[in-house]
Design an enzyme around this catalytic site. Structure first.
Site, PDB file in Angstrom:
ATOM      1  CB  THR A 100      -0.917   0.039   1.318  1.00 60.61           C
ATOM      2  OG1 THR A 100      -1.499  -1.221   1.241  1.00 60.61           O
ATOM      3  CG2 THR A 100      -1.904   1.152   1.101  1.00 60.61           C
ATOM      4  CD  GLU A 149      -3.766  -8.665  -1.416  1.00 58.50           C
ATOM      5  OE1 GLU A 149      -3.266  -9.298  -2.715  1.00 58.50           O
ATOM      6  OE2 GLU A 149      -5.131  -9.281  -1.266  1.00 58.50           O
ATOM      7  CG  PHE A 186     -16.440  -3.574   8.994  1.00 63.34           C
ATOM      8  CD1 PHE A 186     -16.200  -4.800   8.545  1.00 63.34           C
ATOM      9  CD2 PHE A 186     -15.058  -2.851   9.413  1.00 63.34           C
ATOM     10  CE1 PHE A 186     -14.988  -5.280   8.357  1.00 63.34           C
ATOM     11  CE2 PHE A 186     -13.833  -3.400   9.180  1.00 63.34           C
ATOM     12  CZ  PHE A 186     -13.887  -4.601   8.756  1.00 63.34           C
ATOM     13  CG  LEU A 187     -23.106  -2.394  10.999  1.00 63.76           C
ATOM     14  CD1 LEU A 187     -24.738  -2.479  10.948  1.00 63.76           C
ATOM     15  CD2 LEU A 187     -22.683  -0.760  10.759  1.00 63.76           C
ATOM     16  CB  CYS A 213      -4.004  -2.578   7.030  1.00 64.73           C
ATOM     17  SG  CYS A 213      -2.973  -3.784   6.097  1.00 64.73           S
ATOM     18  CE  LYS A 268      -8.112  -9.758  10.818  1.00 63.07           C
ATOM     19  NZ  LYS A 268      -8.742  -9.681   9.589  1.00 63.07           N
ATOM     20  NE  ARG A 303       2.369  -6.233  11.257  1.00 59.23           N
ATOM     21  CZ  ARG A 303       2.679  -6.367  10.055  1.00 59.23           C
ATOM     22  NH1 ARG A 303       3.589  -5.766   9.503  1.00 59.23           N
ATOM     23  NH2 ARG A 303       2.145  -7.534   9.535  1.00 59.23           N
TER      24      ARG A 303
HETATM   25  N1  LIG Z   1      -1.451  -7.494   6.179  1.00 60.37           N
HETATM   26  C1  LIG Z   1      -2.309  -7.289   5.672  1.00 60.37           C
HETATM   27  O1  LIG Z   1      -3.400  -7.435   5.931  1.00 60.37           O
HETATM   28  C2  LIG Z   1      -2.272  -6.247   4.160  1.00 60.37           C
HETATM   29  C3  LIG Z   1      -3.540  -6.161   3.493  1.00 60.37           C
HETATM   30  C4  LIG Z   1      -3.499  -5.391   2.422  1.00 60.37           C
HETATM   31  C5  LIG Z   1      -2.229  -4.731   2.115  1.00 60.37           C
HETATM   32  N2  LIG Z   1      -1.119  -4.817   2.800  1.00 60.37           N
HETATM   33  C6  LIG Z   1      -0.020  -3.951   2.526  1.00 60.37           C
HETATM   34  O2  LIG Z   1       1.049  -4.754   2.113  1.00 60.37           O
HETATM   35  C7  LIG Z   1       2.354  -4.594   2.483  1.00 60.37           C
HETATM   36  C8  LIG Z   1       3.130  -5.808   2.994  1.00 60.37           C
HETATM   37  O3  LIG Z   1       2.142  -5.695   4.257  1.00 60.37           O
HETATM   38  P1  LIG Z   1       2.667  -7.311   5.335  1.00 60.37           P
HETATM   39  O4  LIG Z   1       1.718  -7.364   6.410  1.00 60.37           O
HETATM   40  O5  LIG Z   1       2.653  -8.552   4.393  1.00 60.37           O
HETATM   41  O6  LIG Z   1       4.263  -6.973   5.626  1.00 60.37           O
HETATM   42  P2  LIG Z   1       4.900  -7.837   6.510  1.00 60.37           P
HETATM   43  O7  LIG Z   1       5.730  -7.044   7.281  1.00 60.37           O
HETATM   44  O8  LIG Z   1       4.367  -9.086   7.253  1.00 60.37           O
HETATM   45  O9  LIG Z   1       6.106  -8.483   5.520  1.00 60.37           O
HETATM   46  C9  LIG Z   1       6.951  -7.768   4.704  1.00 60.37           C
HETATM   47  C10 LIG Z   1       8.218  -8.624   4.201  1.00 60.37           C
HETATM   48  O10 LIG Z   1       9.150  -7.891   3.370  1.00 60.37           O
HETATM   49  C11 LIG Z   1      10.420  -8.248   3.846  1.00 60.37           C
HETATM   50  N3  LIG Z   1      11.434  -7.372   3.071  1.00 60.37           N
HETATM   51  C12 LIG Z   1      11.955  -6.323   3.592  1.00 60.37           C
HETATM   52  N4  LIG Z   1      12.627  -5.655   2.589  1.00 60.37           N
HETATM   53  C13 LIG Z   1      12.882  -6.675   1.821  1.00 60.37           C
HETATM   54  C14 LIG Z   1      13.582  -6.694   0.582  1.00 60.37           C
HETATM   55  N5  LIG Z   1      14.423  -5.622   0.229  1.00 60.37           N
HETATM   56  N6  LIG Z   1      13.534  -7.624  -0.351  1.00 60.37           N
HETATM   57  C15 LIG Z   1      12.429  -8.871   0.016  1.00 60.37           C
HETATM   58  N7  LIG Z   1      11.909  -8.795   1.264  1.00 60.37           N
HETATM   59  C16 LIG Z   1      12.241  -7.997   1.964  1.00 60.37           C
HETATM   60  C17 LIG Z   1      10.256  -8.497   5.295  1.00 60.37           C
HETATM   61  O11 LIG Z   1      11.382  -9.433   5.784  1.00 60.37           O
HETATM   62  C18 LIG Z   1       9.136  -9.065   5.364  1.00 60.37           C
HETATM   63  O12 LIG Z   1       9.129 -10.597   5.592  1.00 60.37           O
HETATM   64  C19 LIG Z   1       2.131  -3.187   3.208  1.00 60.37           C
HETATM   65  O13 LIG Z   1       2.352  -1.972   2.469  1.00 60.37           O
HETATM   66  C20 LIG Z   1       0.668  -3.283   3.908  1.00 60.37           C
HETATM   67  O14 LIG Z   1       0.098  -2.090   3.759  1.00 60.37           O
HETATM   68  C21 LIG Z   1      -1.219  -5.440   3.782  1.00 60.37           C
END
Ligand SMILES: NC(=O)c1ccc[n+]([C@@H]2O[C@H](COP(=O)([O-])OP(=O)(O)OC[C@H]3O[C@@H](n4cnc5c(N)ncnc54)[C@H](O)[C@@H]3O)[C@@H](O)[C@H]2O)c1
Length: 454
Positions: free
Chosen positions: A119, A149, A252-253, A263, A323, A330
């Protein structure tokens, strides 16, 4: 298609595994060697229902590596799913994203589509395309695509395969064709996912607009709940009454102790920050953030109001993750409440089916908490956790917590004081027990008054 995925967190790993499941060859890249070694043994470093099973089923098409060059150099498409955490001012930190972009520049040998799943603030995809094309060797074409995503943790695998929609933001016909082909299996039976193609900025904005709308709904219901408590209404009945209107819907109510996770907190702050930057402040989101900060500590406030001095109290926290269904803590409300309680010299007994290790690590990662380690201990059962406690705080609505037999509160606690941040119990049912029960937006049931001599 040969695909590389940068980042193996909740988004990256689930995306990689889902793409392998629909037939692509996928190499998952992470900088964390420990995670990569686990995945090579078929173990998922994160908890998500069905994930390990799909890793096993599709292992022929899945590779895991820290060697980014090998993964990126001849990939047709590179997905980026690294974290974009918030900075202190609320804006998004894009350091991890740019680190991957530099690694891609150092590796590429052929044309590639770079898909940003992380994001990112609106306009980032445009900036990334300029950044990368300024650095890349001439003769190589890089096309940047926004593909936000929408998965929710706890149901991430299902949400990816049976997504509500796939949003693709493209400025290039070739990239559009590649992305449509890549996702084609998901647009057909049995998945039938709608594919929406639009410009990149709109795609980036769909993500923030969706998450922030959901956060707004939560904050709105929480503010209403606090008002309902004051005025003597029952927020569960109010929400049910609202839900019959199809324009409102029934999702979501629920009222509770605010949103957490990786997020909503950062995505509300990032959109709010951006809007102010462009002199177009989204005031509703500003209010939503403020309401949520207060709501996260509402159980602590209720506890203080009831007991005034909490020193040496033994208090149970049931549920530590933000949740149910995830091991992610986090921004979990349990964290901020635990910190406040520990500083009040409370002895905490805590329970969570899968979040204990992440919780303990995150809590004591905060150096200001180092001196409080002796005050918290963790238990494997709810029974052992609540035994001899003076109060219970319900923080996460795990099924085993929601369904926990109320009789046991009576038998295991001298005076069962329950502060329920997730409205797990029906008030009529609670009334049958000698329990004090204080939930969100509903009247307080005080049936153990006569037994109390605090
Ligand atoms: N978690 C969710 O529910 C969710 C849903 C939608 C969107 N997002 C978005 O997706 C993105 C990722 O979220 P997440 O929760 O999966 O993050 P996360 O922290 O669980 O995972 C990120 C991963 O990236 C790795 N990483 C960091 N630098 C790297 C590099 N140079 N090369 C390869 N890997 C590297 C980290 O070691 C880690 O394993 C964010 O922008 C988040 O806002 C998350």
């Amino acid at each position: 298609m040969k695909i590389a995925v940068a980042g193996t967190g909740y988004v990256g790993l689930v995306t990689g595994v889902a793409l392998a499941h629909i037939g692509h060859n996928v190499t998952c890249v992470d900088v964390d060697l420990e995670k990569i070694n686990l995945m090579k043994q078929g173990i998922s470093p994160i908890y998500e229902k069905d994930l390990e099973n799909l890793m096993e089923i599709n292992k022929e098409r899945l590779n895991y590596t820290t060697n980014y060059k090998e993964a990126y150099q001849d990939a047709d498409v590179i997905f980026i799913g690294v974290g974009t955490p918030e900075k202190e001012d609320g804006s998004a930190n894009l350091d991890y994203l740019y680190m991957v972009l530099d690694q891609i520049v150092n590796s590429l040998k052929k044309d590639v589509v770079i898909v940003i799943k992380s994001t990112v603030p609106i306009g980032t995809n445009d900036e990334v395309e300029i950044y990368i094309n300024n650095k890349i060797k001439s003769g190589i074409k890089v096309m940047v695509v926004s593909n936000p995503e929408f998965l929710a943790q706890g149901t991430a695998v299902h949400d990816t395969l049976y997504a509500t929609r796939i949003v693709i933001g493209v400025e290039d016909e070739k990239a559009k064709k590649i992305m449509t082909t890549l996702y084609e299996p998901l647009t057909k039976e049995p998945y039938n996912v709608p594919l929406l193609v639009m410009d990149r900025k709109s795609a980036e904005m769909v993500k923030y607009a969706s998450n922030d709308f959901l956060a707004l709904k939560i904050s709105y219901m929480n503010e209403l709940a606090n008002f309902a408590e004051k005025i003597g209404a029952d927020i569960s009945l109010v929400a049910n009454g609202m839900s019959y209107d199809p324009r409102i819907g029934n999702k979501f109510l629920n009222s509770g102790i605010g949103y957490g996770g990786s997020c909503f907190p950062k995505d509300t702050k990032a959109l709010y920050f951006s809007s102010k930057l462009y002199n177009s402040e989204i005031k509703t989101i500003g209010a939503c953030i403020e309401v949520n900060e207060n709501q996260k500590i509402i159980l602590f406030k209720k506890l203080k109001e009831k007991f005034k001095n909490l020193e040496n109290f033994q208090i149970a926290i049931l549920g530590l993750t933000f949740k149910p269904g995830t091991d992610d803590v986090r921004e979990a409300p349990a964290l901020v409440n635990a910190k406040l309680l520990l500083k009040e010299k409370v002895i905490i007994k805590a329970y969570d089916p899968i979040g204990v290790s992440n919780f303990n690590h995150t809590l004591f990662n905060d150096v200001s908490m180092t001196n409080y380690k002796e005050q918290i201990s963790y238990y494997n059962t709810i029974e052992d956790t609540i035994k001899d406690c003076q109060a219970v705080l319900i923080m996460t609505e795990w099924p085993e917590i929601k369904e926990f037999d109320l009789k046991k509160y009576e038998s295991l606690m001298a005076k069962p004081y329950i502060f329920d941040g997730r409205n797990c119990y029906d008030l009529k049912n609670i009334s049958k027990y000698a329990i004090y029960y204080n939930s969100i937006g509903r009247k307080v049931i005080d049936n153990c008054k006569e037994k109390i001599s605090l």
